[in-house]
Design a protein around this motif. Sequence first.
Motif, mmCIF file in Angstrom:
data_model
loop_
_atom_site.group_PDB
_atom_site.id
_atom_site.type_symbol
_atom_site.label_atom_id
_atom_site.label_comp_id
_atom_site.label_asym_id
_atom_site.label_seq_id
_atom_site.Cartn_x
_atom_site.Cartn_y
_atom_site.Cartn_z
ATOM 1 N N THR A 249 0.825 -1.212 0.000
ATOM 2 C CA THR A 249 0.000 0.000 0.000
ATOM 3 C C THR A 249 0.859 1.262 0.000
ATOM 4 N N SER A 250 2.005 1.205 0.652
ATOM 5 C CA SER A 250 2.884 2.374 0.673
ATOM 6 C C SER A 250 3.473 2.643 -0.711
ATOM 7 N N LEU A 251 3.758 1.586 -1.465
ATOM 8 C CA LEU A 251 4.252 1.762 -2.836
ATOM 9 C C LEU A 251 3.176 2.368 -3.729
ATOM 10 N N GLY A 252 1.918 1.927 -3.559
ATOM 11 C CA GLY A 252 0.798 2.500 -4.318
ATOM 12 C C GLY A 252 0.611 3.967 -4.014
ATOM 13 N N MET A 253 0.664 4.311 -2.732
ATOM 14 C CA MET A 253 0.525 5.706 -2.316
ATOM 15 C C MET A 253 1.680 6.537 -2.849
ATOM 16 N N SER A 254 2.889 5.998 -2.819
ATOM 17 C CA SER A 254 4.075 6.713 -3.317
ATOM 18 C C SER A 254 3.946 7.035 -4.790
ATOM 19 N N ALA B 263 9.975 18.789 -7.350
ATOM 20 C CA ALA B 263 8.722 18.093 -7.018
ATOM 21 C C ALA B 263 8.874 16.585 -7.159
ATOM 22 N N PHE B 264 9.475 16.144 -8.267
ATOM 23 C CA PHE B 264 9.642 14.706 -8.484
ATOM 24 C C PHE B 264 10.594 14.103 -7.449
ATOM 25 N N SER B 265 11.669 14.825 -7.147
ATOM 26 C CA SER B 265 12.631 14.358 -6.136
ATOM 27 C C SER B 265 11.990 14.282 -4.760
ATOM 28 N N THR B 266 11.178 15.281 -4.435
ATOM 29 C CA THR B 266 10.472 15.287 -3.155
ATOM 30 C C THR B 266 9.527 14.102 -3.059
ATOM 31 N N ALA B 267 8.839 13.803 -4.178
ATOM 32 C CA ALA B 267 7.935 12.648 -4.210
ATOM 33 C C ALA B 267 8.717 11.347 -4.017
ATOM 34 N N LEU B 268 9.914 11.256 -4.606
ATOM 35 C CA LEU B 268 10.757 10.069 -4.411
ATOM 36 C C LEU B 268 11.189 9.961 -2.949
ATOM 37 N N GLY B 269 11.537 11.104 -2.351
ATOM 38 C CA GLY B 269 11.908 11.122 -0.933
ATOM 39 C C GLY B 269 10.758 10.701 -0.041
ATOM 40 N N PHE B 270 9.550 11.171 -0.377
ATOM 41 C CA PHE B 270 8.344 10.774 0.348
ATOM 42 C C PHE B 270 8.130 9.266 0.228
ATOM 43 N N GLY B 271 8.271 8.757 -1.003
ATOM 44 C CA GLY B 271 8.099 7.322 -1.258
ATOM 45 C C GLY B 271 9.137 6.484 -0.531
ATOM 46 N N LEU B 272 10.378 6.969 -0.514
ATOM 47 C CA LEU B 272 11.454 6.252 0.183
ATOM 48 C C LEU B 272 11.165 6.156 1.681
ATOM 49 N N ALA B 273 10.816 7.294 2.273
ATOM 50 C CA ALA B 273 10.523 7.314 3.715
ATOM 51 C C ALA B 273 9.325 6.421 4.038
ATOM 52 N N LEU B 274 8.283 6.506 3.214
ATOM 53 C CA LEU B 274 7.067 5.732 3.443
ATOM 54 C C LEU B 274 7.321 4.229 3.326
ATOM 55 N N THR B 275 8.083 3.837 2.303
ATOM 56 C CA THR B 275 8.352 2.418 2.066
ATOM 57 C C THR B 275 9.272 1.838 3.149
ATOM 58 N N VAL B 276 10.308 2.585 3.516
ATOM 59 C CA VAL B 276 11.219 2.120 4.577
ATOM 60 C C VAL B 276 10.449 1.973 5.894
ATOM 61 N N PHE B 277 9.601 2.958 6.177
ATOM 62 C CA PHE B 277 8.824 2.921 7.422
ATOM 63 C C PHE B 277 7.819 1.766 7.400
ATOM 64 N N ALA B 278 7.218 1.503 6.232
ATOM 65 C CA ALA B 278 6.288 0.372 6.108
ATOM 66 C C ALA B 278 7.017 -0.945 6.353
ATOM 67 N N GLY B 279 8.243 -1.052 5.836
ATOM 68 C CA GLY B 279 9.055 -2.240 6.082
ATOM 69 C C GLY B 279 9.358 -2.424 7.561
#
Length: 200
Positions: free
Chosen positions: A36-41, A136-152
């Motif tokens: 779900t975190s990957l989908g949100m990212s 914007a794209f880099s920030t979205a990647l950073g958001f996705g990275l943080a979200l995915t690591v935290f989900a793990g």
Amino acid sequence: MEYILIFISAIFVNNIVLSQFLGICPFLGVSKKVDTSLGMSAAVAFVLTLATIVTWLVQHYVLDVFGLAYLQTIAFILVIAALVQMVEIILKKVSPALYQALGIFLPLITTNCAVLGVAILVIQKDFSLLQSVVYAFSTALGFGLALTVFAGMREQMELSSIPKGMRGMAIVMLSAGLLSLAFMGFSGVDGGLRLLFGLD
């Protein structure tokens, strides 16, 4: 080189969630499973980049031209909400499979303050359109990275024996704080790269 520095800084040094504390709601709410975190990212990356382009154009070609800069926040919120609705309608018609995959994530992006935050930050930093898109794209990647690591981390915690008093939101908040501290290790990297390449 400037674009590489923006890219590195937005993902690691000034991570939107862990350093600037924007987008905390989806960070805590959608981080129970990696899937779900990957989908949100993915949904956030698409909407964040598109919203930044549109809001940058609105700021420079409408608000600034007509002296309506004081309406920036209201205008940006309306633009973001309209964009999310438009993306939702288009995806439903064009790609029902992707629409089903993203599910509830698309409407949730409207209330994600990271999208509005980035739209305002690119104006405050006086970025060009291309710099704004990269940021914007880099920030979205950073958001996705943080979200995915935290989900793990949260998935791993499900398998761990946690003391009774620390279960639930307590261990989640503690883990988020530790992850934020880990990302603080990147502070100064962008300044070092600027010195290295003589950009200051």
